[in-house]
Design a protein around this motif. Structure first.
Motif, PDB file in Angstrom:
ATOM      1  N   ILE A  87       0.551  29.063  -8.576  1.00 22.48           N
ATOM      2  CA  ILE A  87       0.139  28.722 -10.190  1.00 22.48           C
ATOM      3  C   ILE A  87      -0.591  28.600 -11.790  1.00 22.48           C
ATOM      4  CG2 ILE A  87       1.367  28.062 -12.455  1.00 22.48           C
ATOM      5  CD1 ILE A  87       3.984  27.997 -10.435  1.00 22.48           C
ATOM      6  N   ALA A  88      -1.440  27.589 -10.250  1.00 23.40           N
ATOM      7  CA  ALA A  88      -2.632  26.793 -11.575  1.00 23.40           C
ATOM      8  C   ALA A  88      -3.196  28.157 -10.709  1.00 23.40           C
ATOM      9  CB  ALA A  88      -2.843  25.860 -10.238  1.00 23.40           C
ATOM     10  N   GLY A  89      -3.844  28.504  -9.613  1.00 16.47           N
ATOM     11  CA  GLY A  89      -4.594  29.112  -9.317  1.00 16.47           C
ATOM     12  C   GLY A  89      -6.233  29.082  -8.680  1.00 16.47           C
ATOM     13  N   LYS A 118       3.578  28.280 -16.833  1.00 21.41           N
ATOM     14  CA  LYS A 118       4.936  28.695 -16.089  1.00 21.41           C
ATOM     15  C   LYS A 118       6.009  27.930 -16.244  1.00 21.41           C
ATOM     16  CE  LYS A 118       3.109  32.927 -14.750  1.00 21.41           C
ATOM     17  NZ  LYS A 118       4.429  34.100 -14.658  1.00 21.41           N
ATOM     18  N   THR A 119       5.448  26.141 -16.567  1.00 22.02           N
ATOM     19  CA  THR A 119       6.386  25.152 -16.193  1.00 22.02           C
ATOM     20  C   THR A 119       6.818  24.179 -17.618  1.00 22.02           C
ATOM     21  OG1 THR A 119       4.689  23.692 -16.275  1.00 22.02           O
ATOM     22  CG2 THR A 119       5.324  24.481 -14.291  1.00 22.02           C
ATOM     23  N   GLY A 120       6.118  24.602 -18.633  1.00 20.20           N
ATOM     24  CA  GLY A 120       6.485  24.487 -19.985  1.00 20.20           C
ATOM     25  C   GLY A 120       6.287  22.899 -20.081  1.00 20.20           C
ATOM     26  N   HIS A 161       8.362  22.291 -26.233  1.00 19.73           N
ATOM     27  CA  HIS A 161       9.700  23.311 -26.587  1.00 19.73           C
ATOM     28  C   HIS A 161      11.078  22.742 -26.364  1.00 19.73           C
ATOM     29  CE1 HIS A 161       6.544  25.378 -28.989  1.00 19.73           C
ATOM     30  NE2 HIS A 161       6.685  26.608 -27.700  1.00 19.73           N
ATOM     31  N   GLY A 162      10.728  21.654 -25.331  1.00 14.55           N
ATOM     32  CA  GLY A 162      11.749  21.047 -24.898  1.00 14.55           C
ATOM     33  C   GLY A 162      12.846  21.497 -23.998  1.00 14.55           C
ATOM     34  N   VAL A 163      11.626  22.578 -22.617  1.00 11.39           N
ATOM     35  CA  VAL A 163      12.311  23.704 -22.109  1.00 11.39           C
ATOM     36  C   VAL A 163      11.139  23.428 -20.639  1.00 11.39           C
ATOM     37  CG1 VAL A 163      13.560  24.666 -23.223  1.00 11.39           C
ATOM     38  CG2 VAL A 163      11.148  25.383 -22.377  1.00 11.39           C
ATOM     39  N   SER A 164      11.955  23.189 -19.434  1.00 11.87           N
ATOM     40  CA  SER A 164      10.845  23.767 -18.640  1.00 11.87           C
ATOM     41  C   SER A 164      11.185  24.531 -17.751  1.00 11.87           C
ATOM     42  CB  SER A 164      11.151  22.333 -17.423  1.00 11.87           C
ATOM     43  OG  SER A 164      12.508  21.837 -17.204  1.00 11.87           O
ATOM     44  N   ASN A 165      10.189  25.095 -16.295  1.00 11.14           N
ATOM     45  CA  ASN A 165      10.916  26.216 -15.217  1.00 11.14           C
ATOM     46  C   ASN A 165      10.723  27.249 -15.722  1.00 11.14           C
ATOM     47  OD1 ASN A 165      10.787  26.977 -12.968  1.00 11.14           O
ATOM     48  ND2 ASN A 165      12.927  26.761 -12.786  1.00 11.14           N
ATOM     49  N   THR A 166      10.529  27.599 -16.838  1.00 10.66           N
ATOM     50  CA  THR A 166      10.267  29.334 -18.338  1.00 10.66           C
ATOM     51  C   THR A 166       9.384  29.535 -18.110  1.00 10.66           C
ATOM     52  OG1 THR A 166      10.600  28.012 -20.084  1.00 10.66           O
ATOM     53  CG2 THR A 166      12.774  28.301 -19.020  1.00 10.66           C
ATOM     54  N   GLU A 167       9.273  30.740 -18.992  1.00 12.10           N
ATOM     55  CA  GLU A 167       7.653  31.209 -19.130  1.00 12.10           C
ATOM     56  C   GLU A 167       7.232  31.035 -21.176  1.00 12.10           C
ATOM     57  OE1 GLU A 167       4.244  33.414 -18.989  1.00 12.10           O
ATOM     58  OE2 GLU A 167       5.842  33.100 -17.405  1.00 12.10           O
ATOM     59  N   ALA A 168       6.652  30.018 -21.365  1.00  8.57           N
ATOM     60  CA  ALA A 168       7.015  29.476 -22.437  1.00  8.57           C
ATOM     61  C   ALA A 168       6.186  30.403 -23.120  1.00  8.57           C
ATOM     62  CB  ALA A 168       5.398  28.553 -22.312  1.00  8.57           C
ATOM     63  N   GLY A 169       6.718  30.645 -24.542  1.00  8.70           N
ATOM     64  CA  GLY A 169       5.783  31.103 -25.745  1.00  8.70           C
ATOM     65  C   GLY A 169       4.998  30.620 -26.171  1.00  8.70           C
ATOM     66  N   PRO A 170       4.533  31.403 -27.555  1.00 11.64           N
ATOM     67  CA  PRO A 170       3.188  30.572 -27.833  1.00 11.64           C
ATOM     68  C   PRO A 170       3.478  28.891 -28.804  1.00 11.64           C
ATOM     69  CG  PRO A 170       3.298  32.537 -29.293  1.00 11.64           C
ATOM     70  CD  PRO A 170       5.059  32.126 -28.423  1.00 11.64           C
ATOM     71  N   GLU A 184       5.864  14.652 -11.197  1.00  8.77           N
ATOM     72  CA  GLU A 184       6.936  14.571 -11.956  1.00  8.77           C
ATOM     73  C   GLU A 184       7.173  16.605 -11.894  1.00  8.77           C
ATOM     74  OE1 GLU A 184       8.722  14.175 -16.498  1.00  8.77           O
ATOM     75  OE2 GLU A 184       6.409  12.837 -15.944  1.00  8.77           O
ATOM     76  N   VAL A 185       5.794  16.978 -12.343  1.00  7.59           N
ATOM     77  CA  VAL A 185       6.305  18.678 -12.030  1.00  7.59           C
ATOM     78  C   VAL A 185       6.804  19.182 -11.182  1.00  7.59           C
ATOM     79  CG1 VAL A 185       4.457  20.369 -12.538  1.00  7.59           C
ATOM     80  CG2 VAL A 185       4.320  18.623 -14.117  1.00  7.59           C
ATOM     81  N   MET A 186       6.142  18.870 -10.163  1.00 11.06           N
ATOM     82  CA  MET A 186       6.897  19.786  -8.951  1.00 11.06           C
ATOM     83  C   MET A 186       8.096  19.485  -8.484  1.00 11.06           C
ATOM     84  SD  MET A 186       3.739  19.088  -5.850  1.00 11.06           S
ATOM     85  CE  MET A 186       4.429  19.632  -4.703  1.00 11.06           C
ATOM     86  N   ALA A 187       8.769  18.008  -8.699  1.00  8.79           N
ATOM     87  CA  ALA A 187      10.262  17.918  -8.945  1.00  8.79           C
ATOM     88  C   ALA A 187      11.338  18.491  -9.976  1.00  8.79           C
ATOM     89  CB  ALA A 187      10.391  16.480  -8.793  1.00  8.79           C
TER      90      ALA A 187
END
Length: 217
Positions: free
Chosen positions: A25-27, A55-57, A73-82, A10-13
């Protein structure tokens, strides 16, 4: 069934990632990422889960175990905040010590468990269980940290001010300690709350600032 393979797929898709990008991303190595995707790996350690979350939300706890809300926060594919009042991994002092000289700012090793953190914190925040009585304050002091209580440590807060509670590593070692940060007239040291313990005046660097504590019962 909510398996690690289902969650990784699901994350990859959703994020549009290849196995190689997922690994970067995961190192981890591409081989490790392939085992997440195709098996036989069944769980995801705290460190790569935190990196993927940022990195993915997708929330780190959900990535690691399938528990809790899926998205931050209901988002994906963005840089997450705190993360706001989210779960953080409880790690051991040994794991924290191994992290002393690591360049990677993310979490070390596998979480022993995940704990609710009641205050705002970064996605790298972790918990430690207090050892010993050096931070047990004299009677009457409300800010005391007896042995067995849990402290929440934010490693993205590495610039404490005088009086902050910190987790620090003594330079040149993997020895980790929890003390009060003191900085007066250009002098820095680590001060215990228990007067029967001596201050630490050796060189050290800050692993993170303590956000608060939680006690059983």
């Amino acid at each position: 069934m909510n398996t690690l393979q289902d969650r990784i797929a699901e994350v990859m898709a959703v994020a549009g990632l290849t196995v190689g990008e997922l690994a970067d991303i995961a190192g981890v190595t591409s081989s490790a990422a392939t085992q997440w995707k195709d098996g036989p790996t069944k769980t995801l350690k705290a460190a790569p889960a935190a990196r993927l979350s940022a990195k993915t939300g997708f929330r780190a706890l959900w990535l690691s175990s399938g528990e809790g809300p899926k998205m931050s926060h209901g988002v994906s594919n963005t840089e997450a905040g705190p993360d706001l009042r989210g779960k953080v991994p409880l790690i051991s002092w040994v794991q924290a010590g191994e992290w002393c000289n690591a360049a990677d700012p993310h979490l070390p090793g596998q979480a022993d468990r995940w704990m609710d953190c009641p205050v705002n914190h970064s996605s790298s925040t972790f918990a430690l269980r207090v050892r010993g009585d050096s931070m047990t304050a004299p009677s009457g002091n409300s800010r005391t940290y007896p042995e067995g209580c849990y402290i929440f440590v934010d490693p993205e807060r590495k610039n404490p001010v005088n009086g902050d509670r910190v987790v620090a590593c003594l330079d040149g070692t993997d020895e980790v300690t929890f003390k009060v940060y003191k900085n007066e007239d250009g002098r820095q040291w680590l001060q215990p709350l228990n007067p029967s313990h001596e201050p630490i005046r050796e060189k050290f660097h800050i692993l993170g600032t303590v956000l608060g504590k939680w006690e059983d019962g």
